[in-house]
Design an enzyme around this catalytic site. Structure first.
Site, PDB file in Angstrom:
ATOM      1  N   LYS A  32       0.837  -1.206   0.000  1.00  0.00           N
ATOM      2  CA  LYS A  32       0.000   0.000   0.000  1.00  0.00           C
ATOM      3  C   LYS A  32       0.869   1.252   0.000  1.00  0.00           C
ATOM      4  O   LYS A  32       1.720   1.439   0.876  1.00  0.00           O
ATOM      5  CB  LYS A  32      -0.911   0.006   1.224  1.00  0.00           C
ATOM      6  CG  LYS A  32      -1.890   1.178   1.202  1.00  0.00           C
ATOM      7  CD  LYS A  32      -2.904   1.090   2.327  1.00  0.00           C
ATOM      8  CE  LYS A  32      -2.425   1.689   3.606  1.00  0.00           C
ATOM      9  NZ  LYS A  32      -2.217   3.139   3.589  1.00  0.00           N
ATOM     10  N   ASP A  35      -3.381   4.314  -1.874  1.00  0.00           N
ATOM     11  CA  ASP A  35      -4.278   4.808  -0.817  1.00  0.00           C
ATOM     12  C   ASP A  35      -4.328   6.330  -0.905  1.00  0.00           C
ATOM     13  O   ASP A  35      -3.802   7.036  -0.058  1.00  0.00           O
ATOM     14  CB  ASP A  35      -3.751   4.336   0.538  1.00  0.00           C
ATOM     15  CG  ASP A  35      -4.745   4.586   1.664  1.00  0.00           C
ATOM     16  OD1 ASP A  35      -5.906   4.939   1.371  1.00  0.00           O
ATOM     17  OD2 ASP A  35      -4.355   4.405   2.827  1.00  0.00           O
ATOM     18  N   LYS A  40      -7.108   8.139  -1.001  1.00  0.00           N
ATOM     19  CA  LYS A  40      -8.279   8.674  -0.292  1.00  0.00           C
ATOM     20  C   LYS A  40      -8.838   9.900  -1.019  1.00  0.00           C
ATOM     21  O   LYS A  40      -8.904  11.007  -0.476  1.00  0.00           O
ATOM     22  CB  LYS A  40      -7.933   9.042   1.145  1.00  0.00           C
ATOM     23  CG  LYS A  40      -7.554   7.836   1.992  1.00  0.00           C
ATOM     24  CD  LYS A  40      -7.450   8.199   3.460  1.00  0.00           C
ATOM     25  CE  LYS A  40      -7.090   7.019   4.330  1.00  0.00           C
ATOM     26  NZ  LYS A  40      -5.708   6.546   4.144  1.00  0.00           N
ATOM     27  N   ASP A  65     -13.074  14.949  -4.016  1.00  0.00           N
ATOM     28  CA  ASP A  65     -13.024  16.226  -4.741  1.00  0.00           C
ATOM     29  C   ASP A  65     -14.263  16.292  -5.619  1.00  0.00           C
ATOM     30  O   ASP A  65     -15.132  15.412  -5.515  1.00  0.00           O
ATOM     31  CB  ASP A  65     -11.717  16.291  -5.575  1.00  0.00           C
ATOM     32  CG  ASP A  65     -11.237  17.722  -5.767  1.00  0.00           C
ATOM     33  OD1 ASP A  65     -12.081  18.589  -6.080  1.00  0.00           O
ATOM     34  OD2 ASP A  65     -10.032  17.972  -5.617  1.00  0.00           O
ATOM     35  N   THR A 112     -10.031   5.024  10.894  1.00  0.00           N
ATOM     36  CA  THR A 112      -9.932   4.257  12.151  1.00  0.00           C
ATOM     37  C   THR A 112      -9.305   5.074  13.277  1.00  0.00           C
ATOM     38  O   THR A 112      -9.270   4.635  14.419  1.00  0.00           O
ATOM     39  CB  THR A 112      -9.131   2.961  11.933  1.00  0.00           C
ATOM     40  OG1 THR A 112      -8.020   3.246  11.098  1.00  0.00           O
ATOM     41  CG2 THR A 112      -9.985   1.897  11.302  1.00  0.00           C
ATOM     42  N   ARG A 161       2.704   0.218  10.983  1.00  0.00           N
ATOM     43  CA  ARG A 161       3.773   0.265  11.988  1.00  0.00           C
ATOM     44  C   ARG A 161       4.147  -1.046  12.657  1.00  0.00           C
ATOM     45  O   ARG A 161       5.341  -1.268  12.888  1.00  0.00           O
ATOM     46  CB  ARG A 161       3.459   1.377  13.005  1.00  0.00           C
ATOM     47  CG  ARG A 161       3.693   2.758  12.390  1.00  0.00           C
ATOM     48  CD  ARG A 161       3.003   3.857  13.131  1.00  0.00           C
ATOM     49  NE  ARG A 161       1.554   3.781  12.947  1.00  0.00           N
ATOM     50  CZ  ARG A 161       0.689   4.658  13.451  1.00  0.00           C
ATOM     51  NH1 ARG A 161       1.124   5.673  14.163  1.00  0.00           N
ATOM     52  NH2 ARG A 161      -0.597   4.527  13.223  1.00  0.00           N
TER      53      ARG A 161
END
Ligand code: C5P
Length: 232
Positions: A34, A61, A63, A66, A117, A208
Site C-alpha cells: 500500500k 491509498d 483517499k 473532490d 480508524t 507500523r
C-alpha cells in the site's frame, strides 16, 4: 486466497528506496503493497508503476475526495499506473460514481473509506455528525453498495455489522490492526489480526507493527500465521 495474499503492508516510509528495502525484507509474507499519501508525494506513483509492471499488487491509498470531474480524471491516471486497489472517501454516491467512470475497463478495485480508524465519537461530533462511528460506517457502507464499489475500508469493530447489513459480495479491508501487546499509536479503533479476520475482514492493512519492527519479515510472518489460524 492464501493467508499472505490477505496481508496488505502499508509502505508508510519517506522514500521509494526505503519502501523497496521494506518490500525485500517482507518478501512473500504479504500480498499487497500500500502506497499512501506520504510516499505518493515522494516518488510513490513511479514506484506504483514499477511494482505493478513486476506483477506485484499495488494499493494506491489516495483517499480521493473532490468534485466528480477531478475524481474521475485522477482515478483514470491511477488506473493507468496498473494499480490493483484505490481508496476514495465514501461520503457520497456522486464521488464514488465519478471514480467508477474513471477506472473505465481497467481491473482497478475501488474501496470506499467509511470512517477513518483514528476517529472516535468525539471526533465525529467535532465534524458535525451526531452518529457514532459504527452508525456512520454502516450508513456509508450502504452508499458504497448503491454506488457499486468493490468494497469498503472499515475497522474490525464494524466488519461483522457491515457484512450482515450489506451482504457477501464485496470486500472488507481492515486497517487499525495491532497484534496483541503492540502500541496503538494514533489509531482509536484497533483489533488483533485474528479477531479482525474472525469478524469478516477479507484483507488486513498493517503499517507500523511491520514497518517499525526490528525484523519486518518475521513480524509479517507472525501476522500471516495468525490469519491462517483464524481462517481455520
Ligand atoms: O501504522 P498503521 O498500522 O496504523 O497504518 C495503517 C494504515 O492504514 C495507514 O497507512 C493509514 O493511512 C491507513 N488507513 C487507516 N484507516 C483508514 C484508512 C486507511 O488507518 N480508515
Amino acid at each position: 486466497m492464501s493467508a499472505s495474499d490477505r496481508l496488505i503492508v502499508a509502505l508508510d516510509v519517506p522514500t521509494p528506496d526505503e519502501a523497496a528495502e521494506l518490500i525485500a525484507r517482507v518478501g512473500d509474507n504479504a500480498g499487497v503493497w500500500k502506497i499512501g499519501l506520504e510516499l505518493l508525494f515522494a516518488g510513490g506513483a513511479e514506484l506504483a508503476r514499477r511494482l505493478s509492471d513486476q506483477g506485484q499488487n499495488v494499493f494506491v491509498d489516495a483517499k480521493l475526495l473532490d468534485i466528480p470531474h477531478t475524481v474521475e480524471r485522477a482515478t483514470a491516471n491511477i488506473a493507468a499506473l496498473g494499480a490493483a486497489f484505490l481508496t476514495v472517501h465514501g461520503h457520497d454516491i456522486k464521488t464514488m460514481e465519478a471514480a467508477i467512470r474513471g477506472r473505465g475497463s481497467s481491473d482497478l478495485k475501488l474501496l470506499a473509506v467509511t470512517v477513518l480508524t483514528s476517529l472516535d465519537k468525539s471526533d465525529l461530533e467535532q465534524q458535525g455528525s451526531a452518529m457514532t462511528p459504527a452508525e456512520l460506517v454502516l450508513h456509508r457502507a450502504q452508499l458504497r453498495r448503491e454506488a457499486g464499489f468493490d468494497g469498503v475500508i472499515a475497522s474490525g469493530h464494524e466488519a461483522a455489522a457491515i457484512r450482515e447489513a450489506t451482504g457477501d459480495d464485496f470486500l472488507i479491508v481492515t486497517p487499525g490492526i495491532r497484534p496483541a501487546g503492540t502500541d496503538a499509536g494514533d489509531q482509536a479503533r484497533v483489533m488483533t489480526p485474528a479477531r479482525a479476520i474472525a469478524a469478516g475482514a477479507d484483507y488486513l492493512v498493517v503499517g507500523r507493527p511491520i514497518t517499525q519492527a526490528e525484523d519486518p519479515g518475521a513480524a509479517a510472518l507472525s501476522i500471516v500465521k495468525e490469519i491462517e489460524q483464524a481462517l481455520v
